[in-house]
Design an enzyme around this catalytic site. Sequence first.
Site, PDB file in Angstrom:
ATOM      1  N   LYS A  13       0.843  -1.196   0.000  1.00 27.57           N
ATOM      2  CA  LYS A  13       0.000   0.000   0.000  1.00 27.57           C
ATOM      3  C   LYS A  13       0.881   1.249   0.000  1.00 27.57           C
ATOM      4  O   LYS A  13       1.876   1.312   0.727  1.00 27.57           O
ATOM      5  CB  LYS A  13      -0.864  -0.032   1.275  1.00 27.57           C
ATOM      6  N   VAL A  37      -8.933   6.682  -2.321  1.00 32.53           N
ATOM      7  CA  VAL A  37      -8.540   6.292  -0.970  1.00 32.53           C
ATOM      8  C   VAL A  37      -7.712   7.402  -0.337  1.00 32.53           C
ATOM      9  O   VAL A  37      -7.805   7.653   0.869  1.00 32.53           O
ATOM     10  CB  VAL A  37      -7.751   4.959  -1.008  1.00 32.53           C
ATOM     11  N   LYS A  90       7.021   4.624 -11.209  1.00 32.09           N
ATOM     12  CA  LYS A  90       5.681   4.234 -11.655  1.00 32.09           C
ATOM     13  C   LYS A  90       4.996   5.405 -12.342  1.00 32.09           C
ATOM     14  O   LYS A  90       4.746   6.447 -11.734  1.00 32.09           O
ATOM     15  CB  LYS A  90       4.848   3.779 -10.456  1.00 32.09           C
ATOM     16  N   CYS A 150       1.221  11.142  -7.548  1.00 33.70           N
ATOM     17  CA  CYS A 150       0.706  11.937  -6.427  1.00 33.70           C
ATOM     18  C   CYS A 150       0.504  13.378  -6.846  1.00 33.70           C
ATOM     19  O   CYS A 150       1.264  13.914  -7.648  1.00 33.70           O
ATOM     20  CB  CYS A 150       1.708  11.955  -5.277  1.00 33.70           C
ATOM     21  N   ASN A 179       5.994   6.493  -6.756  1.00 32.72           N
ATOM     22  CA  ASN A 179       4.685   6.764  -7.355  1.00 32.72           C
ATOM     23  C   ASN A 179       4.589   8.246  -7.687  1.00 32.72           C
ATOM     24  O   ASN A 179       4.333   9.066  -6.807  1.00 32.72           O
ATOM     25  CB  ASN A 179       3.582   6.355  -6.380  1.00 32.72           C
ATOM     26  N   GLY A 212      -8.994  -1.488 -13.444  1.00 29.92           N
ATOM     27  CA  GLY A 212      -9.785  -2.652 -13.837  1.00 29.92           C
ATOM     28  C   GLY A 212      -9.770  -2.902 -15.339  1.00 29.92           C
ATOM     29  O   GLY A 212      -9.148  -2.155 -16.098  1.00 29.92           O
TER      30      GLY A 212
HETATM   31  C1  LIG Z   1      -7.980   0.892  -4.364  1.00 27.44           C
HETATM   32  C2  LIG Z   1      -6.709   1.194  -5.081  1.00 27.44           C
HETATM   33  C3  LIG Z   1      -5.654   1.809  -4.411  1.00 27.44           C
HETATM   34  C4  LIG Z   1      -4.462   2.111  -5.067  1.00 27.44           C
HETATM   35  N1  LIG Z   1      -3.423   2.688  -4.368  1.00 27.44           N
HETATM   36  C5  LIG Z   1      -2.224   2.890  -4.992  1.00 27.44           C
HETATM   37  C6  LIG Z   1      -1.104   3.382  -4.273  1.00 27.44           C
HETATM   38  O1  LIG Z   1      -1.163   3.616  -3.074  1.00 27.44           O
HETATM   39  N2  LIG Z   1       0.074   3.594  -4.942  1.00 27.44           N
HETATM   40  C7  LIG Z   1       0.178   3.329  -6.287  1.00 27.44           C
HETATM   41  O2  LIG Z   1       1.257   3.523  -6.847  1.00 27.44           O
HETATM   42  N3  LIG Z   1      -0.870   2.845  -6.988  1.00 27.44           N
HETATM   43  C8  LIG Z   1      -2.054   2.614  -6.378  1.00 27.44           C
HETATM   44  N4  LIG Z   1      -3.114   2.088  -7.098  1.00 27.44           N
HETATM   45  C9  LIG Z   1      -2.953   1.798  -8.524  1.00 27.44           C
HETATM   46  C10 LIG Z   1      -2.629   0.332  -8.766  1.00 27.44           C
HETATM   47  O3  LIG Z   1      -1.422  -0.011  -8.147  1.00 27.44           O
HETATM   48  C11 LIG Z   1      -2.564   0.025 -10.280  1.00 27.44           C
HETATM   49  O4  LIG Z   1      -1.532   0.828 -10.846  1.00 27.44           O
HETATM   50  C12 LIG Z   1      -3.855   0.332 -10.999  1.00 27.44           C
HETATM   51  O5  LIG Z   1      -4.961  -0.022 -10.186  1.00 27.44           O
HETATM   52  C13 LIG Z   1      -3.991  -0.375 -12.348  1.00 27.44           C
HETATM   53  O6  LIG Z   1      -4.013  -1.767 -12.217  1.00 27.44           O
HETATM   54  P1  LIG Z   1      -5.392  -2.635 -12.138  1.00 27.44           P
HETATM   55  O7  LIG Z   1      -6.269  -2.158 -13.235  1.00 27.44           O
HETATM   56  O8  LIG Z   1      -4.947  -4.044 -12.278  1.00 27.44           O
HETATM   57  O9  LIG Z   1      -5.983  -2.361 -10.798  1.00 27.44           O
HETATM   58  C14 LIG Z   1      -4.325   1.790  -6.448  1.00 27.44           C
HETATM   59  C15 LIG Z   1      -5.382   1.174  -7.112  1.00 27.44           C
HETATM   60  C16 LIG Z   1      -6.557   0.862  -6.462  1.00 27.44           C
HETATM   61  C17 LIG Z   1      -7.664   0.206  -7.226  1.00 27.44           C
END
Ligand SMILES: Cc1cc2nc3c(=O)[nH]c(=O)nc-3n(C[C@H](O)[C@H](O)[C@H](O)COP(=O)(O)O)c2cc1C
Lengths: 258, 258, 304, 304
Positions: free
Chosen positions: D47, D73, D166, D131, D128, D218
């Site tokens: 996280k 979040v 990222k 931000c 990341n 998603g």
């Molecule tokens: C609920 C949630 C919280 C996320 N929190 C972070 C985060 O704290 N840091 C980050 O770099 N990416 C965060 N992401 C992005 C995911 O790491 C990922 O890059 C993004 O969801 C795309 O992948 P997916 O479609 O498989 O979920 C978050 C995504 C979701 C859905």
Amino acid sequence: MKFQGLVKIIQKEFLSDDVFKIVIEKPKQMDAVKPGQFFNFNVERMLLRRPISVSAIGEETLEFTIKILGKGTEELSLLKTQDEVDIMGPLGNGFDTASHKKVLLVGGGIGIAPIKGLGGFFDKDGVEIKTLLGFRDKPYMLEAFKAFSNEVIIVSENDADYRQGYITLPLEETLKNQNEQFDMIYACGPSIMLKSVQKICAQFNAPVQLLMEEKMACGIGACLVCTCKTKSGDFGYKHSRMCLEGPMFFGDEVIFDE
Amino acid sequence: MKFQGLVKIIQKEFLSDDVFKIVIEKPKQMDAVKPGQFFNFNVERMLLRRPISVSAIGEETLEFTIKILGKGTEELSLLKTQDEVDIMGPLGNGFDTASHKKVLLVGGGIGIAPIKGLGGFFDKDGVEIKTLLGFRDKPYMLEAFKAFSNEVIIVSENDADYRQGYITLPLEETLKNQNEQFDMIYACGPSIMLKSVQKICAQFNAPVQLLMEEKMACGIGACLVCTCKTKSGDFGYKHSRMCLEGPMFFGDEVIFDE
Amino acid sequence: MSSVNMSVDLNGLKLKNPITVASGTFGFGREYANYVDLNDIGAISVKGLTLEPRQGNEGIRIAETPMGMINSVGLQNPGVEVFIKEEIPFLRQFDTKIIANINGNNIEEYCKMAEILSYEDVDSLELNISCPNVKNGGLAFGTNPSVVKEVVSKVRKASRKHLIVKLSPNVTNIKEIAMIAEQEGADCISLINTLSGMVIDINKRKPVLMRGSGGLSGPAIKPVAVRMVYDVYDAVKIPILGMGGISNSMDAIEFFLAGANAIAIGTANFVNPKITKQVLEGIEVYLAEHKYNSINELVRDLNV
Amino acid sequence: MSSVNMSVDLNGLKLKNPITVASGTFGFGREYANYVDLNDIGAISVKGLTLEPRQGNEGIRIAETPMGMINSVGLQNPGVEVFIKEEIPFLRQFDTKIIANINGNNIEEYCKMAEILSYEDVDSLELNISCPNVKNGGLAFGTNPSVVKEVVSKVRKASRKHLIVKLSPNVTNIKEIAMIAEQEGADCISLINTLSGMVIDINKRKPVLMRGSGGLSGPAIKPVAVRMVYDVYDAVKIPILGMGGISNSMDAIEFFLAGANAIAIGTANFVNPKITKQVLEGIEVYLAEHKYNSINELVRDLNV
Ligand SMILES: Cc1cc2nc3c(=O)[nH]c(=O)nc-3n(C[C@H](O)[C@H](O)[C@H](O)COP(=O)(O)O)c2cc1C
Ligand SMILES: Cc1cc2nc3c(=O)[nH]c(=O)nc-3n(C[C@H](O)[C@H](O)[C@H](O)COP(=O)(O)OP(=O)(O)OC[C@H]3O[C@@H](n4cnc5c(N)ncnc54)[C@H](O)[C@@H]3O)c2cc1C
Ligand SMILES: Cc1cc2nc3c(=O)[nH]c(=O)nc-3n(C[C@H](O)[C@H](O)[C@H](O)COP(=O)(O)OP(=O)(O)OC[C@H]3O[C@@H](n4cnc5c(N)ncnc54)[C@H](O)[C@@H]3O)c2cc1C
Ligand SMILES: Cc1cc2nc3c(=O)[nH]c(=O)nc-3n(C[C@H](O)[C@H](O)[C@H](O)COP(=O)(O)O)c2cc1C
Ligand code: FES
Ligand code: FES
């Protein structure tokens, strides 16, 4: 390992136009289930799972009572006896059911489903149960509540056969009545109802457990999308996960928005 | 107005592990349907409709024969008698069936479905029919083809009970045989088969109609995603819409890629 | 049918209702005339036009994606002259506005088309700046602020027709691009065009589309589109024609609440050829239930 | 289990298999340990961490969209110190690599975190840059090339740990950003973070999320992610950790073919907590069937 996988549906029945129940076979490897806990149901047409509380806990079965609200619950309503459905759980903390003599159960809308599960549990322990139920339209499932309750009071917003109004009315009356004392109050229903229940219980200094509902994703505490404010924590409040620290919170913990 | 809406399924039957047929009630307001035409079927779980040819044209019914290939056709396979399904059509040009004495029908894979519709049509007109069918595995629906054909030749890639190999073998043999002359050849099957059929027919100077298949979206000529190259046009070729100018093209019109 | 006022004025382009169809998804209207009464549609943005006829791209042109599709049609169209001769007269039979979607390889082509169409019976020009800019290594015109400035100002000078500028969503800062378009004389902004996307066939081990990437449309992109309409509303004063994944009246209402003055339906036409009328009726019901007298009152009427 | 070699080396970060989980979708691994053996996962990106504990955003944090979801979040997390004390020891019980996803309000915070974590038992830092940059009016760090240059070069100097940068997909030119990250010392690129999106509740007439927009993830975004991995592969030499909508092994294979050296599963964990293992097994079957000896051979092995 916690359970996640397919379970068989052994009964399916509509209780009203838009409320149905399904009974599933409880897999052997599943953890014990407490009233107030929920399962996350997979819905093929939608991305996310749908959280549903248990409404009765049998030796070898679990019952769920579900209201059709949108596409997800509509798809669940198409399930038939003998079909399989992918669920995970039991999830969440469930109700705190420490030994009580007399309890007050308060259910509004589809919030009566977990309340029914709780009543069934207390019934086995010989606890005295008074139940307040609030419906929008025609009441349903009343038999089940009458079976385990010593007294049931029913209100409906729109059904003239019953006392009209919100559930908060009989709740206030009940708590005003000094002759009745409850060891614990349990409530489940829409957020706006729980907020009122919290306030009324606080006025009367009555302990209450609130079963909250919010949109969820993971259902297991990993994604942090299902939080509500609770009083504990360093900043005067913190964001607690309804799916893990909840969905049951004590009345004096929760801070409702606005 | 062209038809688009719900139709009732009056028969549903599996013909093999992954091929099924459904028969629907033909709505009164629907245009006349020609063999080789198709309908665009709505599939709730997917965004786009799925094009399916008619495999038999009755007075008051239409039959479709469908192979499960992916999620869309899988969902269609769940339809049951009495269910309704949203279709639009008839679409496309269909086969040119100008009066013939003797025709050769060539179907490969699920491409036999529209060929069956065409055979049924010619049968009513007393046309002499020779049919070549190619399967990958165990043949199915043979009765229907035998019923309207004067001769049926069957090959299968994997079923040892039948002659093994591709459909192009019996096609070449048939065309080599100077004793048999066909007014028209009709073919439907995978793109690679149609390409070979085109080549062989050209060698023998035999006229052929090819029923093409390609992923579609609108199905009515508006979106231009379903094009193939055809020889007419200002630039030596043009992109013709399979759904509107096709799906039937004459053998000497189409330019296959590569 | 309803007492709610559905007419909108997009800064000079007056529509009897705010439901239009998106360029490239409705051909020249002919095909859909078999399924829906074109008189019920506020405006039709026709298939993207170019100066010369175009054959469009080779190979497979479509791939389905989760609740979306990517396309690579490559502007196949008969050219602006055939449009003028054959399609305008056809569309004029109906009580709907005609939006000519114009596309160029370079700025001169855009201007030439705008000039030609100035004297023709179309109600609006929609400048599609998502076209690949040959001079700029194939990057879309609409992704480079200084190129946007140049193309919009020159097209504005080339024609006095109502001018819509259609934005590409594949940019860091959509507000900046919208403001430039407004400043250079656009009468209206339309958005969004397709997102850039790719699907790879893992059996053939190559991208499904011959060009690799294509344009992603459909419900999948709706949240991106709503966000961009919302942002652009804050950045410009001219009206917005919103689109991207609209599949029912609820979706459409989201766009009005985000700040769109009218909406366009694209990919959803393929699924339901009668969708335009159904969305119109659904909005009317919503407006009546929520006691709005006019669709214009709904625009960005958020409780905040 | 299979004879195919599944280990990958992301330029110094060696994973026993290329299946990782995306930051923010797997907590600190604890919760999922009840459903899947964490030893089966190549790496866990935890996280998103911040220097100080964060409460995260108020109000509703999620809305479902067609084959996607948007979240807001707001980086709720216990802060880097608690992570070090409580979560690293927990994760070290398992044979999986730990990726610390770091987030800052400003460049100093990023550097401070990188420094602190330099001396801790994590295998990689994931910067990341999606931000919001407080100094820059809240626009994400990752959308401005010169800010990317500064933050990556400073973090690089602050720590010698393996460094993943990222990328945010909400940019005009993802290649440019990736090249800057490479040039300034990134060991690996991960992408994509979420697309910016919005959902409006038409009954309450306000955005579902209190902040208006949120991050779309998603299956809906998969075609966008595949396209960006494909583009970035052409722009940089360092390895790519690809993600965005991966829901099964076929999706994952698309990413390898596009150019990813490893993949991350995000949103799909919510639907199927055992997905990581299943994707791993599905890829092994594909590789065996297609006669690959190693996952590394699949990377960008397109027939073109
Ligand atoms: C609920 C949630 C919280 C996320 N929190 C972070 C985060 O704290 N840091 C980050 O770099 N990416 C965060 N992401 C992005 C995911 O790491 C990922 O890059 C993004 O969801 C795309 O992948 P997916 O479609 O498989 O979920 C978050 C995504 C979701 C859905
Ligand atoms: C712990 C828990 C236990 C639950 N137990 C039951 C139960 O026993 N029986 C039952 O019928 N329902 C129960 N619910 C509610 C149920 O999960 C939702 O009704 C369901 O997810 C809606 O899905 P849908 O696709 O039908 O509707 P959607 O289309 O997803 O939503 C329809 C409308 O309902 C709102 N909504 C969606 N999910 C929730 C939610 N979780 N809480 C409040 N509003 C929501 C949406 O914002 C939208 O306005 C429970 C929810 C939780 C969190
Ligand atoms: C005019 C026309 C008539 C057709 N008639 C019939 C019929 O009578 N019976 C029948 O079973 N099928 C017919 N098809 C094919 C049928 O439309 C496809 O099999 C179906 O759309 C696949 O959907 P799906 O969701 O099951 O598979 P998907 O998951 O969409 O696709 C599975 C695989 O098949 C490929 N594919 C998808 N659509 C097509 C297509 N149209 N042509 C070739 N390959 C495709 C995909 O690229 C993918 O590799 C016809 C197609 C057309 C264009
Ligand atoms: C097959 C297809 C062709 C398109 N052609 C054009 C075009 O020629 N000109 C243009 O400006 N937009 C074109 N678009 C983009 C649409 O007009 C619209 O902006 C986009 O599809 C988003 O809306 P939707 O999600 O409702 O489809 C096309 C879209 C599709 C699906
Ligand atoms: S639903 Fe993921 S933390 Fe509660
Ligand atoms: S499918 Fe749209 S033109 Fe053929």
